[in-house]
Write an enzyme that holds these catalytic residues in place. Structure first.
Site, PDB file in Angstrom:
ATOM      1  CE  LYS A 187      -4.073  -2.214   3.380  1.00 26.21           C
ATOM      2  NZ  LYS A 187      -5.016  -1.860   2.465  1.00 26.21           N
TER       3      LYS A 187
ATOM      4  NE  ARG B 280     -10.602 -10.761  -0.806  1.00 29.11           N
ATOM      5  CZ  ARG B 280     -10.914  -9.990  -2.076  1.00 29.11           C
ATOM      6  NH1 ARG B 280     -11.142 -10.425  -3.647  1.00 29.11           N
ATOM      7  NH2 ARG B 280     -11.021  -8.719  -1.787  1.00 29.11           N
TER       8      ARG B 280
END
Length: 427
Positions: free
Chosen positions: A204, A278
């Site tokens: 990020k 996930r």
């Protein structure tokens, strides 16, 4: 310091406070004026932020306040650093408010803590200790840590967390008030507990990474919800599963192009190490499904796509079970929390294709491409029963504020704990 009294009024403020002024002051405190407000609860929230911004550190709610009015004031008044204290109004709701507020404070503090202080093991331990404190001998705890995750086949949590020196953990807390060790499990709560998310090798930006201590907001929310349900008299057996890891970069970190094989045989190609939530939740959902519980709720700060769709006002609700979805939305409406349904169909399971595995963990484009939140939910649908019966996925778009707003403080919100707790009672 004496308490600063705050009361409500249906009369307009005196003219010297301005036209339609929502707040006026006197020698002992303040009055919130609701007479001309199109949204009285929002007016209370804005007034609470105003009082907190004045550094008023002790307030006493006086007069006729409903539960929702007091809760709204508390949600907005209580900032993360040196928060003020509240004395509740003398109403029949005082004990209920104390229990709710304790769950709110626990949830917010857990999310707002620094990532240095909140390792995966620390997150699991603090959640377990709080649930144990509330439930006593009705609660049993099991933690699977580090290399033991690999040995047990929990490959999602293991791979996401192996890049950190601080090991990943799967926490299983079992609240069983029946006294019967063979009692069926009524519900399972699964929480994403990424205590810090650098994005891994799909790193990020600094701006995108700044608030990533909040990426365990799902774990905090389901823990707070279970604690709230317990203090509200829950009689059902509920398991809490927290999937805890740090997503960091090192010579031992998982990489793009890796293929993870899960316990149910599903193979997953990693095309984005920043789609890690996930991957850990898949293990939690597999374990939840093993219990045979008729209700599984997972909660996660999972996708930016949910925030694009809903802003930071609503949590997104996904389910392939119409009855479960409607029950979750009804619980949120009864608890005055904002939840909103987004699409999830069987075809969403196949929206992240891979030439090297059964599925990829995302699509190799920014934000996972269109319908990113639904595609993430479709990925998770591979790890519950094929029809998704009894499963609800919550993408917590409203879990955290990077900066204060006119009606909410900076940091964790704890929105959702009431709705999930009600769902446990009513499902």
């Amino acid at each position: 310091m004496t308490d600063f009294d705050v009361c409500l009024s249906q009369e307009p403020a005196a003219q010297q406070w301005g036209d339609n002024a929502p707040l006026s002051m006197n020698n002992t405190g303040a009055t919130i004026h609701l007479s001309d407000s199109p949204d009285p609860l929002r007016s209370i929230a804005v007034a609470a932020r105003t009082l907190d911004n004045l550094n008023i550190s002790k307030v006493r709610l006086q007069g006729d306040w409903s539960f929702e009015q007091q809760w709204t004031f508390a949600m907005s008044y209580t900032r993360p650093r040196t928060p003020g204290t509240i004395t509740w109004a003398d109403t029949p709701d005082k004990d209920k408010l104390k229990n709710h507020f304790a769950a709110l404070q626990f949830t917010r503090q857990l999310v707002n803590d620094t990532p240095e202080d909140l390792s995966p093991e620390n997150l699991a331990r603090r959640a377990a200790n709080w649930i144990k404190e509330l439930g006593g001998d009705k609660v049993s705890i099991e933690m699977t840590t580090g290399e033991a995750l690999k040995d047990a086949g929990w490959m999602g949590i293991y791979n996401v967390g192996r890049g950190s020196e601080r090991p990943p953990v799967l926490l299983e807390a079992d609240f069983n008030p029946t006294g019967n060790p063979n009692a069926p499990v009524d519900a399972v709560l699964v929480g994403k507990g990424i205590t810090f998310d650098s994005g891994g090798y799909s790193i990020k930006s600094s701006e995108g990474m700044l608030d990533m201590k909040c990426d365990m907001g799902g774990a905090a929310t389901v823990t707070g919800a279970l604690g709230l349900a317990m203090t509200s008299g829950l009689k059902k057996r509920v398991k809490l599963l927290l999937c805890c890891a740090e997503n960091l970069i090192s010579g031992h970190a998982y990489k793009l192009g890796d293929v993870i094989t899960y316990k149910n045989g599903v193979t997953v190609e990693v095309v984005n190490t920043d789609a890690e939530g996930r991957l850990v939740l898949a293990d939690g959902l597999l374990r939840a499904t093993e219990t045979g519980a008729p209700l599984i709720i997972d909660a996660a700060t999972l996708t930016g796509a949910a925030m694009v769709a809903l802003g930071k006002d609503y949590h997104a609700v996904f389910s392939m079970d119409e009855a479960a979805r409607q029950k979750m939305l009804a619980s949120a409406q009864q608890e005055n929390e904002k939840f909103w349904p987004l699409p999830l169909e069987p075809f969403h399971k196949n929206r992240c294709p891979s030439a090297f595995a059964d599925t990829a963990n995302s699509r190799p484009q920014k934000g996972g491409g269109g319908a990113g939140a639904s595609n993430a939910a479709g990925f998770l649908a591979r790890f519950v029963n094929p029809e998704g019966k009894g499963w609800v996925h919550l993408d917590l778009a409203a879990a955290y504020n990077g900066s204060a707003t006119s009606d909410m403080p900076v940091g964790a919100t704890a929105k959702g704990i009431r709705s999930i707790a009600r769902m446990l009672h009513d499902f």
